[in-house]
Design an enzyme around this catalytic site. Sequence first.
Site, PDB file in Angstrom:
ATOM      1  N   ARG A 625     131.288  -2.637  62.684  1.00 18.30           N
ATOM      2  CA  ARG A 625     129.881  -3.031  62.685  1.00 18.30           C
ATOM      3  C   ARG A 625     129.028  -1.895  63.241  1.00 18.30           C
ATOM      4  NH1 ARG A 625     127.436  -7.761  66.568  1.00 18.30           N
ATOM      5  NH2 ARG A 625     125.254  -7.109  66.394  1.00 18.30           N
ATOM      6  N   LYS A 698     133.920  -0.304  66.098  1.00 20.57           N
ATOM      7  CA  LYS A 698     134.883   0.758  66.358  1.00 20.57           C
ATOM      8  C   LYS A 698     134.055   1.976  66.809  1.00 20.57           C
ATOM      9  CE  LYS A 698     136.676   0.582  61.981  1.00 20.57           C
ATOM     10  NZ  LYS A 698     137.640   0.796  60.883  1.00 20.57           N
ATOM     11  N   GLY A 701     131.111   8.423  67.172  1.00 18.38           N
ATOM     12  CA  GLY A 701     130.617   9.762  67.500  1.00 18.38           C
ATOM     13  C   GLY A 701     131.495  10.879  66.985  1.00 18.38           C
ATOM     14  N   GLU A 702     132.789  10.751  67.175  1.00 20.01           N
ATOM     15  CA  GLU A 702     133.656  11.870  66.841  1.00 20.01           C
ATOM     16  C   GLU A 702     134.136  11.868  65.408  1.00 20.01           C
ATOM     17  OE1 GLU A 702     135.808  13.274  70.678  1.00 20.01           O
ATOM     18  OE2 GLU A 702     135.261  11.183  70.922  1.00 20.01           O
TER      19      GLU A 702
HETATM   20 MO1  MOS Z   1     134.921  13.512  73.850  1.00 21.01          MO
HETATM   21  S1  MOS Z   1     135.619  15.291  73.232  1.00 21.01           S
HETATM   22  O1  MOS Z   1     136.223  12.546  73.792  1.00 21.01           O
HETATM   23  O2  MOS Z   1     133.915  13.521  75.114  1.00 21.01           O
END
Ligand code: MOS
Length: 735
Positions: A625, A698, A701-702
């Site tokens: 979501r 979930k 950011g990465e």
């Molecule tokens: Mo991140 S590289 O898990 O802050």
Amino acid sequence: MRTSQESTPRESTPDVRVDARDKVTGAVRYGADRTPDGMAFAMLAGATIDRGRVVEADTAAARAVPGVLLVQTPFDHAELASPGFIMAGGYGFQSLQPLIDERVAYRGQPVALVVADTLVAAVEAAHLVDVRYQAEPFAVELDAEGAETIPQPEAIPLPFLADAAVGDADAAFAGSPVQVDQTYELPRQHQAPMELIGGVAEWRGDTLVVHEGTQNAAAIRHGLAKQLGIDPARVEVRAPYTGGGFGQKNSLQPHIGLVALASRRLGRPVKLVLGRPQTFHMASFRPASRHRIRLGADASGRLTAAIHEADQQTSRHDLFPAMYTETTARLYGVPSFRGRQRLVRTDTQTPGYMRAPFEHPGVFAFESAVDELAYAGGTDPVALRLANDTGTDPLTGQRFSSRHLAECLRRGADRFGWAARSPEPGSMRAGDGSLMGWGVAAGAYPADATPAEAHLSAGADGRVTVEVDGHEMGQGIRSAIARLVAGDLGIAANAVTVAIGDTRLAPQHLTAGSWGTASALPAVHAGLRELRKHLDVADEGPVDVAAAVGATGRAAVDVRVSNLPTGQSPELLDRSRAGLVAVAGPDYPGFVTFSFIAHFVEVRIEPTTRRVRVPRVVSVADCGRVASPVTAASQVRGGVVWGIGGALREGSEVDPRFGGFVNATLEEYPIPVNADVGRIEVDFVDEPDPLMNPVGVKGLGEVAMVGVAPAIGNAIFHATGRRQRRLPIRIEDVL
Ligand code: MOS
């Protein structure tokens, strides 16, 4: 930068970044913005050899600078215990604490601390400390003489770091009609957050108060307590805003203990901010890594075997664990997989986590190899990926709780116009005559979560205050929390106050690994259920908060809950409260959870200069979501921009004769600027994950960065016929 996005918020809650105004008007106070009365300024001097010992430190000239209050060298043997390495049960980005002895383990390691009345005096005096060394041989590159290569399972015998193995991948590879066997190299990189590393330490009675931009206030608190030998109850860490972390601010920095000691000795608050070149040498970085990928497939393009062997740099004093194969093993439904990871000890500070720390490099290698496989077998790169999709985790045999990678690929291909691609390398030209290439790659990132505690208070004025674990470092966690509360209770987002990043409120355990939202929101969700009970209102639907509180006859109704990630034992909460790493996932009881993304990239290469441009990217993400559409889309754009940097710009160069990092400034460590970034279209599948947590989120950011670099490399291959197996890709690589 022109961007567009489409997503459909489920509720009518306004979609805003709640702290945007405070940020752009400068109302937000970062750690080093604090200027308590009587504050003094500290500065560090770094070692000018890579390895050896300090044999002499003449401080006379430094002490003679007017305003200098204190000059400290290794011979003063600062009374600080090692904080321990964060991945070995400690709190520091590395175990080595400078200025407690004469040893030098890396170029730039602090060898003097100066405190003065003014910053100018501190900087000048730090330059005047005259340090003599006894130098020893050293190694800073993966293949250097003296670099020590060790298999990870021997170095760190923990089950989750064991070599991955499913089936007999070597035999299956040998018998595969279509094969790829290539090696990919990725450079060291440094985070370059806008907020430099630093802060202010002050003693209020016998309580130490630290203001410092961090992703892990708990590690600072408990780490300092350990270093100073004091009760953690006497350390408060305040980090309501962090100006970018990206993993570099995920633990206790070695300067903080020194500043705390100096502050106690001088009886004054002390501020220390590392200069940009110092952040390259005194903080963690993304280590160099090398990846050999072998892929086998049948004639139809179905994967039969994958082998991923990675070597990764670590320091001499700590073992920074490599976790590349955790993700590459899960990208596709491959029946046999073998992973092997080795650590290479070198003479640097301990490397660490930099945005998508393993997933960006590992997936660059893997997804470049998948593109090579598509060309080797004459299959369309999107079709090949779709043909190898799976609902079952190859490593554990468990189901993915949600996996919409195929939808990301289909939707992305559609939006990008992939069907119009002519597959032959060098076959497409832009209107201005430049070479045009279209590339695709997928990305995945483990969906982890941590325990969190939430304290909710509903007031008779109708306002709700939330105190919870989490650090705001630009990703928008405050907005996601405010939006959840506002949407749940049917109140305005600006009637919600969110307080995070302060050890007085909650444990404030590590916010990283893209688990912040997936950890804080379930705790707040649980708090809302509890609050509704105490307000005696229905478990769902809009609430007249003022009236409900008024009916209780109290001025405010408070609830406090703690929340564990799915299927975890309360022990994890104890670890979190102790400031230790306390993370669950991506393997949960009965299922496995990852976030997914597909990136489609157009590159244009100017025929004479061979300058590479990225005018157009389409990225479609599956992060469960979407908790906060505005900040989520920003996260994806930021990840794509960083992927452009990773593919075409960023690399921390070392000179093996001297160690350290040569290009330790923003002038010489190029990151993408607006001219390097074209149109980025962001879209989300926006399907709640049914098992990960009750909110259905979930991480995002990465995963946003994962796969951007190989999509660019694959597009450059499509434009030129030149395969890119080393980052960053430079003009000479496309000549
Ligand atoms: Mo991140 S590289 O898990 O802050």
